[in-house]
Design a protein around this motif. Sequence first.
Motif, PDB file in Angstrom:
ATOM      1  N   TYR A 128       0.667  -1.347  -0.067  1.00  0.00           N
ATOM      2  CA  TYR A 128      -0.061  -0.220  -0.169  1.00  0.00           C
ATOM      3  C   TYR A 128       0.884   1.317   0.101  1.00  0.00           C
ATOM      4  CZ  TYR A 128      -3.548  -3.297   1.893  1.00  0.00           C
ATOM      5  OH  TYR A 128      -4.554  -4.332   2.159  1.00  0.00           O
ATOM      6  N   ASP A 129       0.349   2.389  -0.350  1.00  0.00           N
ATOM      7  CA  ASP A 129       1.032   3.570  -0.023  1.00  0.00           C
ATOM      8  C   ASP A 129       1.144   3.888   1.483  1.00  0.00           C
ATOM      9  OD1 ASP A 129       1.882   6.391   0.146  1.00  0.00           O
ATOM     10  OD2 ASP A 129       0.046   7.234  -0.731  1.00  0.00           O
ATOM     11  N   ASP A 130       2.323   3.798   2.199  1.00  0.00           N
ATOM     12  CA  ASP A 130       2.460   3.824   3.260  1.00  0.00           C
ATOM     13  C   ASP A 130       2.901   5.221   3.723  1.00  0.00           C
ATOM     14  OD1 ASP A 130       5.085   3.762   2.250  1.00  0.00           O
ATOM     15  OD2 ASP A 130       5.618   1.970   3.082  1.00  0.00           O
ATOM     16  N   SER A 131       2.796   6.264   2.955  1.00  0.00           N
ATOM     17  CA  SER A 131       2.983   7.445   3.530  1.00  0.00           C
ATOM     18  C   SER A 131       2.490   8.048   4.852  1.00  0.00           C
ATOM     19  CB  SER A 131       2.816   8.625   2.419  1.00  0.00           C
ATOM     20  OG  SER A 131       3.347   8.208   1.001  1.00  0.00           O
ATOM     21  N   SER A 132       2.917   9.027   5.504  1.00  0.00           N
ATOM     22  CA  SER A 132       2.433   9.287   7.002  1.00  0.00           C
ATOM     23  C   SER A 132       1.206  10.106   6.471  1.00  0.00           C
ATOM     24  CB  SER A 132       3.431  10.074   7.777  1.00  0.00           C
ATOM     25  OG  SER A 132       4.476   9.060   7.963  1.00  0.00           O
ATOM     26  N   PRO A 133       0.164   9.963   7.253  1.00  0.00           N
ATOM     27  CA  PRO A 133      -0.972  10.669   7.052  1.00  0.00           C
ATOM     28  C   PRO A 133      -0.496  12.287   7.432  1.00  0.00           C
ATOM     29  CG  PRO A 133      -1.778   9.032   8.412  1.00  0.00           C
ATOM     30  CD  PRO A 133      -0.095   8.904   8.239  1.00  0.00           C
ATOM     31  N   GLU A 134      -1.267  13.126   6.670  1.00  0.00           N
ATOM     32  CA  GLU A 134      -0.956  14.932   6.844  1.00  0.00           C
ATOM     33  C   GLU A 134      -2.085  15.519   7.515  1.00  0.00           C
ATOM     34  OE1 GLU A 134      -0.452  15.861   2.760  1.00  0.00           O
ATOM     35  OE2 GLU A 134       1.627  14.761   2.260  1.00  0.00           O
ATOM     36  N   THR A 135      -1.879  16.665   8.014  1.00  0.00           N
ATOM     37  CA  THR A 135      -2.946  17.201   8.717  1.00  0.00           C
ATOM     38  C   THR A 135      -3.834  17.968   7.612  1.00  0.00           C
ATOM     39  OG1 THR A 135      -1.438  17.675  10.508  1.00  0.00           O
ATOM     40  CG2 THR A 135      -3.544  19.080  10.378  1.00  0.00           C
ATOM     41  N   PRO A 136      -5.006  17.836   7.937  1.00  0.00           N
ATOM     42  CA  PRO A 136      -6.113  18.231   6.870  1.00  0.00           C
ATOM     43  C   PRO A 136      -5.901  20.017   7.124  1.00  0.00           C
ATOM     44  CG  PRO A 136      -7.302  17.462   8.989  1.00  0.00           C
ATOM     45  CD  PRO A 136      -5.834  17.128   8.939  1.00  0.00           C
ATOM     46  N   SER A 137      -6.308  20.510   5.947  1.00  0.00           N
ATOM     47  CA  SER A 137      -6.398  22.089   5.606  1.00  0.00           C
ATOM     48  C   SER A 137      -7.923  22.745   5.889  1.00  0.00           C
ATOM     49  CB  SER A 137      -5.532  22.629   4.659  1.00  0.00           C
ATOM     50  OG  SER A 137      -6.268  22.010   3.452  1.00  0.00           O
ATOM     51  N   LYS A 138      -8.898  21.795   5.343  1.00  0.00           N
ATOM     52  CA  LYS A 138     -10.236  22.469   5.241  1.00  0.00           C
ATOM     53  C   LYS A 138     -10.817  22.585   6.554  1.00  0.00           C
ATOM     54  CE  LYS A 138     -12.605  23.406   1.310  1.00  0.00           C
ATOM     55  NZ  LYS A 138     -12.895  22.277   0.495  1.00  0.00           N
ATOM     56  N   HIS A 139     -10.745  21.634   7.512  1.00  0.00           N
ATOM     57  CA  HIS A 139     -11.534  21.661   8.410  1.00  0.00           C
ATOM     58  C   HIS A 139     -10.397  21.319   9.673  1.00  0.00           C
ATOM     59  CE1 HIS A 139     -15.343  22.009   6.393  1.00  0.00           C
ATOM     60  NE2 HIS A 139     -14.598  20.840   5.669  1.00  0.00           N
ATOM     61  N   ALA A 140     -10.823  21.442  10.948  1.00  0.00           N
ATOM     62  CA  ALA A 140      -9.924  21.187  12.065  1.00  0.00           C
ATOM     63  C   ALA A 140      -9.932  19.605  12.313  1.00  0.00           C
ATOM     64  CB  ALA A 140     -10.669  21.575  13.387  1.00  0.00           C
ATOM     65  N   VAL A 141      -8.903  19.175  13.005  1.00  0.00           N
ATOM     66  CA  VAL A 141      -8.758  17.506  13.238  1.00  0.00           C
ATOM     67  C   VAL A 141      -9.970  17.011  13.789  1.00  0.00           C
ATOM     68  CG1 VAL A 141      -7.581  15.780  14.304  1.00  0.00           C
ATOM     69  CG2 VAL A 141      -6.228  17.771  13.048  1.00  0.00           C
ATOM     70  N   ASP A 142     -10.593  17.704  14.776  1.00  0.00           N
ATOM     71  CA  ASP A 142     -11.732  17.282  15.333  1.00  0.00           C
ATOM     72  C   ASP A 142     -12.873  18.515  15.329  1.00  0.00           C
ATOM     73  OD1 ASP A 142     -11.010  14.939  16.192  1.00  0.00           O
ATOM     74  OD2 ASP A 142      -9.897  15.786  17.894  1.00  0.00           O
ATOM     75  N   TRP A 143     -14.071  18.246  14.894  1.00  0.00           N
ATOM     76  CA  TRP A 143     -15.197  19.157  14.817  1.00  0.00           C
ATOM     77  C   TRP A 143     -16.431  18.651  14.574  1.00  0.00           C
ATOM     78  CZ3 TRP A 143     -17.631  20.485   9.689  1.00  0.00           C
ATOM     79  CH2 TRP A 143     -17.331  19.820   8.643  1.00  0.00           C
ATOM     80  N   ASN A 144     -17.529  19.487  14.807  1.00  0.00           N
ATOM     81  CA  ASN A 144     -18.876  18.943  14.545  1.00  0.00           C
ATOM     82  C   ASN A 144     -19.514  19.815  13.652  1.00  0.00           C
ATOM     83  OD1 ASN A 144     -18.625  17.197  17.069  1.00  0.00           O
ATOM     84  ND2 ASN A 144     -19.187  18.749  18.222  1.00  0.00           N
ATOM     85  N   GLN A 145     -20.717  19.277  12.837  1.00  0.00           N
ATOM     86  CA  GLN A 145     -21.436  19.860  11.873  1.00  0.00           C
ATOM     87  C   GLN A 145     -22.951  19.660  12.467  1.00  0.00           C
ATOM     88  OE1 GLN A 145     -22.723  18.873   7.347  1.00  0.00           O
ATOM     89  NE2 GLN A 145     -20.571  18.451   7.886  1.00  0.00           N
ATOM     90  N   GLU A 146     -23.415  20.608  12.595  1.00  0.00           N
ATOM     91  CA  GLU A 146     -24.798  20.781  13.173  1.00  0.00           C
ATOM     92  C   GLU A 146     -25.941  20.510  11.983  1.00  0.00           C
ATOM     93  OE1 GLU A 146     -25.847  21.073  16.115  1.00  0.00           O
ATOM     94  OE2 GLU A 146     -23.871  21.636  16.943  1.00  0.00           O
ATOM     95  N   LEU A 147     -26.618  19.455  12.143  1.00  0.00           N
ATOM     96  CA  LEU A 147     -27.691  19.274  11.321  1.00  0.00           C
ATOM     97  C   LEU A 147     -29.096  19.492  11.524  1.00  0.00           C
ATOM     98  CD1 LEU A 147     -26.512  15.604  10.589  1.00  0.00           C
ATOM     99  CD2 LEU A 147     -25.864  17.463   9.245  1.00  0.00           C
TER     100      LEU A 147
END
Length: 281
Positions: A128-147
């Motif tokens: 598999y591609d074993d590259s280390s995961p990168e930090t996302p830029s679109k949203h925080a690492v942990d967040w909530n989305q109100e529905l």
Amino acid sequence: MVRRSLAPALILMVAAASGCKTTQPTLAPAQDAQIEFLSVATTVSLYEVWDTQLVTVTSASDGTSVQTVQDLGLWCDVSASSAQQTRQDAKYPFRFAVEIERIPAGTANVERLTADSYRSNYASLTAYDDSSPETPSKHAVDWNQELSVPGANPAVYLSLKNGRRISTASRDFIETLKIASGTATSYGSVCPIGGTSSARNLGDPAVAGSPSTFGVQVNAGDVITVKARSDPNPGASALFIGTTTPSFGSRASLAGKNVTLVGRSSSAQPSEGISYSFTAR
């Protein structure tokens, strides 16, 4: 007539001979050969993903509440930066069938080193591609989305955790259920595939049951032959994104050093298969 005795000379020759040591040529020790297979994609897509749960909180008149949690899988987004949307020359898991044989030095005997099941089934797998995961830029690492609207009962929201940017060739992406895009229950997810068929368990990388690489001890003059063909329908086992299919190739080493291969050891069209041999020196 003068007579000369040869006895002293003979004695000296015998004495010298008794002190000599003769050695026979010794056989070269057996060496470890390693056979490896590798698939590489020119370009793979990157997605920013979160482990997502649908959380429903129902409040009672007495002030208590009941919370229900439903695991949804990966929620996907794409970075706004084009440089973070693809990765170049990444490993990509290919299932393949393989047959490895040995012809011992000085013989015409063919010894099959791999079981028939690995020759007839696509039961081996490249890495598999074993590259280390990168930090996302679109949203925080942990967040909530109100529905639900504020004050609604029940209150409904998405809980998105462990955000990371990974490729479609990573084991994490391939094995985890994903939220399909374009439906009423996508909640904005843009995963390229979703639903129950989006989680595919290919197993560990292996060559004919041997983890990662296939090892064999060889003597000088032994000939090793390798034949392999990849799954002609790779989309059935892994998710290929892009216009090009990853290459499929193999290499071999002897005592840690690459050896010269005779034949076809790589292919830009994996369905054509590869076949090569090498001789231990």
